[in-house]
Design a protein around this motif. Structure first.
Motif, PDB file in Angstrom:
ATOM      1  N   UNK A  77       5.782  -5.805  28.130  1.00 41.61           N
ATOM      2  CA  UNK A  77       6.141  -4.807  28.845  1.00 41.61           C
ATOM      3  C   UNK A  77       7.773  -4.865  28.745  1.00 41.61           C
ATOM      4  N   UNK A  78       8.284  -3.478  28.817  1.00 44.05           N
ATOM      5  CA  UNK A  78       9.677  -3.343  28.596  1.00 44.05           C
ATOM      6  C   UNK A  78      10.431  -4.154  29.694  1.00 44.05           C
ATOM      7  N   UNK A  79      10.145  -4.476  30.773  1.00 44.68           N
ATOM      8  CA  UNK A  79      10.837  -5.028  31.637  1.00 44.68           C
ATOM      9  C   UNK A  79      10.720  -6.878  31.634  1.00 44.68           C
ATOM     10  N   UNK A  80       9.727  -7.222  30.785  1.00 45.94           N
ATOM     11  CA  UNK A  80       9.496  -8.772  30.796  1.00 45.94           C
ATOM     12  C   UNK A  80      10.387  -9.301  29.764  1.00 45.94           C
ATOM     13  N   UNK A  81      10.549 -10.633  29.907  1.00 46.31           N
ATOM     14  CA  UNK A  81      11.452 -11.209  28.959  1.00 46.31           C
ATOM     15  C   UNK A  81      10.368 -11.780  27.981  1.00 46.31           C
ATOM     16  N   UNK A  82      10.541 -11.517  26.624  1.00 45.99           N
ATOM     17  CA  UNK A  82       9.731 -11.816  25.627  1.00 45.99           C
ATOM     18  C   UNK A  82       9.365 -13.186  25.370  1.00 45.99           C
ATOM     19  N   UNK A  83      10.758 -13.814  25.441  1.00 51.88           N
ATOM     20  CA  UNK A  83      10.965 -15.438  24.997  1.00 51.88           C
ATOM     21  C   UNK A  83       9.959 -15.929  25.934  1.00 51.88           C
ATOM     22  N   UNK A  84      10.072 -15.869  27.300  1.00 55.15           N
ATOM     23  CA  UNK A  84       9.395 -16.284  28.195  1.00 55.15           C
ATOM     24  C   UNK A  84       7.821 -16.204  28.140  1.00 55.15           C
ATOM     25  N   UNK A  85       7.340 -14.838  27.696  1.00 54.99           N
ATOM     26  CA  UNK A  85       6.155 -14.595  27.759  1.00 54.99           C
ATOM     27  C   UNK A  85       5.562 -15.188  26.738  1.00 54.99           C
ATOM     28  N   UNK A  86       6.235 -15.352  25.589  1.00 56.10           N
ATOM     29  CA  UNK A  86       5.738 -16.099  24.125  1.00 56.10           C
ATOM     30  C   UNK A  86       5.487 -17.383  24.384  1.00 56.10           C
ATOM     31  N   UNK A  87       6.342 -17.920  25.157  1.00 54.49           N
ATOM     32  CA  UNK A  87       6.256 -19.349  25.232  1.00 54.49           C
ATOM     33  C   UNK A  87       5.095 -19.802  26.046  1.00 54.49           C
ATOM     34  N   UNK A  88       4.965 -18.967  27.123  1.00 57.92           N
ATOM     35  CA  UNK A  88       3.647 -19.166  27.856  1.00 57.92           C
ATOM     36  C   UNK A  88       2.359 -19.013  27.207  1.00 57.92           C
ATOM     37  N   UNK A  89       2.438 -17.872  26.225  1.00 55.48           N
ATOM     38  CA  UNK A  89       1.254 -17.498  25.612  1.00 55.48           C
ATOM     39  C   UNK A  89       1.132 -18.803  24.360  1.00 55.48           C
ATOM     40  N   UNK A  90       2.120 -19.240  23.865  1.00 55.01           N
ATOM     41  CA  UNK A  90       1.935 -20.508  22.723  1.00 55.01           C
ATOM     42  C   UNK A  90       1.187 -21.508  23.523  1.00 55.01           C
ATOM     43  N   UNK A  91       1.716 -22.037  24.852  1.00 54.01           N
ATOM     44  CA  UNK A  91       1.037 -23.181  25.334  1.00 54.01           C
ATOM     45  C   UNK A  91      -0.438 -22.743  25.766  1.00 54.01           C
ATOM     46  N   UNK A  92      -0.676 -21.525  26.234  1.00 51.47           N
ATOM     47  CA  UNK A  92      -2.020 -21.182  26.625  1.00 51.47           C
ATOM     48  C   UNK A  92      -2.916 -21.432  25.349  1.00 51.47           C
ATOM     49  N   UNK A  93      -2.367 -20.922  24.428  1.00 50.30           N
ATOM     50  CA  UNK A  93      -3.252 -21.026  23.020  1.00 50.30           C
ATOM     51  C   UNK A  93      -3.520 -22.471  22.735  1.00 50.30           C
ATOM     52  N   UNK A  94      -2.472 -23.275  22.734  1.00 53.23           N
ATOM     53  CA  UNK A  94      -2.671 -24.922  22.632  1.00 53.23           C
ATOM     54  C   UNK A  94      -3.601 -25.633  23.434  1.00 53.23           C
ATOM     55  N   UNK A  95      -3.265 -25.062  24.736  1.00 54.65           N
ATOM     56  CA  UNK A  95      -4.066 -25.851  25.621  1.00 54.65           C
ATOM     57  C   UNK A  95      -5.668 -25.398  25.525  1.00 54.65           C
TER      58      UNK A  95
END
Length: 311
Positions: free
Chosen positions: A58-76
């Motif tokens: 969403x517009x107020x979120x930091x894309x880089x932080x969200x992406x990093x969290x999702x990458x880790x979620x996928x790998x885990x």
């Protein structure tokens, strides 16, 4: 002595990862994604394990932080059993996969679905399968003006996500030549109560175009048809839309994006990839429907049959 029966190993299910641009239940991607799952189960000979991951960018979120969290979620979550196929539904999901596939599951096949204008500029790989949708804000407005030629004001209902703001910017650009015919108003910066108040107080010769409203400026999310139901209930004027599954839920109609057909084409593209082990990248364009209208809405707003397209 009893003979021992050999144990027959069961084949592993096909693992399909679905990247949701908003959340799993959000329109407009929920309906074609569900159709994709149903159709792929019909086409694929084995069992399928579908896995969903929501991006919620969403517009107020930091894309880089969200992406990093999702990458880790996928790998885990899936690192030991990676998906064989990825469905990226919508520009946010495709953007994420293009940027991060090498970090996650580089060998997974990709089916990407989004509007044609976006996909023509996306940095996809040669083996990727693409299902492109067509839509024109100019075409939508021309339909509105044919049915309601006195229209002088259009409220474009879009939410606060990055993708919806991009769509609003695209609408402004495409419709700039019509500035002498009507004025435009957008709802990206409004709360749900503010959207309701806006739609309830529109002057004569106004219409509402309902695009995508996944969440309001306060982060309140709307799923499936709840956003359209909110807009329809609040509006004092006719409501138009973009998707054929909205017909019967309050929109007048027009040339609409064919949601079910998109889902079928995504499944066919996926099965073709699987059958050729990822070597058969393809491009499929799903055109808009023929003009189709809700008779009840035409009657409600006094739109005669003589105003409908004749072809």
């Amino acid at each position: 002595m009893f003979a021992c029966c050999p144990v027959i190993a069961q084949p592993e299910p096909l693992k399909v990862l679905i990247l949701n641009s908003y959340n799993e239940l959000a329109a407009p991607y929920f309906q074609p994604t569900e159709r994709f799952k149903k159709k792929l189960q019909e086409l694929h000979p084995g069992t399928i394990a579908f896995q969903h991951v929501d991006l919620r960018q969403h517009g107020s979120d930091s894309r880089s932080q969200i992406d990093e969290a999702i990458v880790q979620l996928l790998l885990n979550k899936y690192g030991n059993e990676p998906p064989r196929l990825v469905l990226a539904a919508g520009p946010p999901a495709i953007d994420f996969w293009i940027e991060h596939r090498s970090q996650t599951f580089p060998d997974a096949m990709l089916v990407a679905m989004a509007r044609e204008s976006y996909l023509q500029q996306a940095h996809l790989q040669p083996g990727d399968a693409v299902v492109a949708t067509q839509f024109s804000f100019v075409g939508a407005v021309e339909n509105i003006l044919q049915l309601l030629p006195l229209t002088r004001h259009i409220v474009m209902v879009f939410g606060d996500s990055l993708s919806e703001r991009a769509l609003s910017a695209g609408a402004r650009a495409q419709l700039a030549p019509f500035s002498d015919r009507f004025s435009l108003e957008f709802t990206n910066d409004l709360t749900i109560p503010e959207v309701q108040d806006t739609l309830a107080g529109l002057p004569a010769h106004s219409v509402v175009f309902y695009g995508i409203f996944s969440k309001d400026i306060n982060g309140v999310e709307l799923q499936q048809f709840s956003g359209l139901a909110m807009a329809k209930a609040a509006s004092s004027v006719p409501v138009f839309g973009a998707f054929d599954d909205q017909l019967g839920h309050g929109i007048v109609g027009g040339n609409l994006i064919q949601v079910g057909k998109i889902g079928d084409k995504m499944a066919e593209a996926a099965q073709d990839l699987l059958s050729h082990d990822g070597t058969s990248g393809s491009w499929t364009t799903v055109e808009l429907s023929e003009p189709i209208y809700d008779w009840r809405e035409l009657q409600t707003w006094g739109i005669g049959l003589d105003r409908l397209p004749q072809n």
